[in-house]
Motif scaffolding. Structure first.
Motif, mmCIF file in Angstrom:
data_model
loop_
_atom_site.group_PDB
_atom_site.id
_atom_site.type_symbol
_atom_site.label_atom_id
_atom_site.label_comp_id
_atom_site.label_asym_id
_atom_site.label_seq_id
_atom_site.Cartn_x
_atom_site.Cartn_y
_atom_site.Cartn_z
ATOM 1 N N ALA A 5 -48.022 -52.375 -27.403
ATOM 2 C CA ALA A 5 -49.223 -53.238 -28.118
ATOM 3 C C ALA A 5 -50.445 -52.196 -28.803
ATOM 4 O O ALA A 5 -50.327 -51.374 -28.918
ATOM 5 C CB ALA A 5 -50.198 -53.393 -26.540
ATOM 6 N N ARG A 29 -46.829 -56.709 -29.560
ATOM 7 C CA ARG A 29 -47.792 -57.451 -29.313
ATOM 8 C C ARG A 29 -49.259 -56.780 -29.079
ATOM 9 O O ARG A 29 -49.210 -56.012 -30.047
ATOM 10 C CB ARG A 29 -48.197 -56.845 -27.167
ATOM 11 N N TRP A 46 -57.038 -54.386 -21.316
ATOM 12 C CA TRP A 46 -55.973 -54.709 -22.468
ATOM 13 C C TRP A 46 -56.564 -52.960 -22.831
ATOM 14 O O TRP A 46 -57.632 -52.915 -23.878
ATOM 15 C CB TRP A 46 -56.140 -56.387 -23.528
ATOM 16 N N PRO A 48 -54.218 -51.226 -26.147
ATOM 17 C CA PRO A 48 -53.716 -51.059 -26.753
ATOM 18 C C PRO A 48 -52.494 -49.616 -26.775
ATOM 19 O O PRO A 48 -53.069 -48.939 -26.177
ATOM 20 C CB PRO A 48 -54.053 -51.372 -28.365
#
Length: 126
Positions: A5, A29, A46, A48
């Protein structure tokens, strides 16, 4: 292993979206934040694996964003990669102070950036 991510923080929408598209084509992503404040506005659920951070941004420069990220629980341990048109020597001292982990010059071939992300991204399992 889940895909890496990547959070792209850049005030240049065209550059950020093109980089996000390349990241997704590579199997990552990717999310885009149009500046430092927008990076902190992304839902906290979320997190990363790597942050790709522009340095030259008008409202809040990349060094200030990196320092704020290092002071937050959410981003404290996330590798930060400076992605800038500035020469590495220009950002070295301030980058170390801001705890930026790596540097990649804008305009260089993306395969080098992909390799750097693979190196920086910690292995995470869902």
């Amino acid at each position: 292993m889940p895909p890496v991510a990547v959070l792209i923080v850049d005030d240049d929408d065209a550059m950020a979206n093109a980089l996000a598209a390349a990241m997704m084509a590579y199997g990552c992503r990717a999310r885009v934040a149009a500046g430092g404040r927008a990076a902190f506005a992304i839902p906290e659920s979320w997190v990363p694996h790597v942050v790709i951070l522009d340095i030259e941004m008008p409202e809040w420069d990349g060094f200030s964003v990196a320092k704020s990220m290092r002071g937050s629980i959410r981003f404290a341990r996330v590798p930060i990669l400076a992605h800038t048109s500035l020469a590495e020597a220009e950002i070295m001292e301030r980058g170390i102070e801001a705890e930026i982990d790596a540097y990649y010059r804008k305009g260089e071939p993306l395969h080098g950036l992909f390799r750097m992300i693979e190196y920086l991204a910690p292995v995470r399992y869902l």
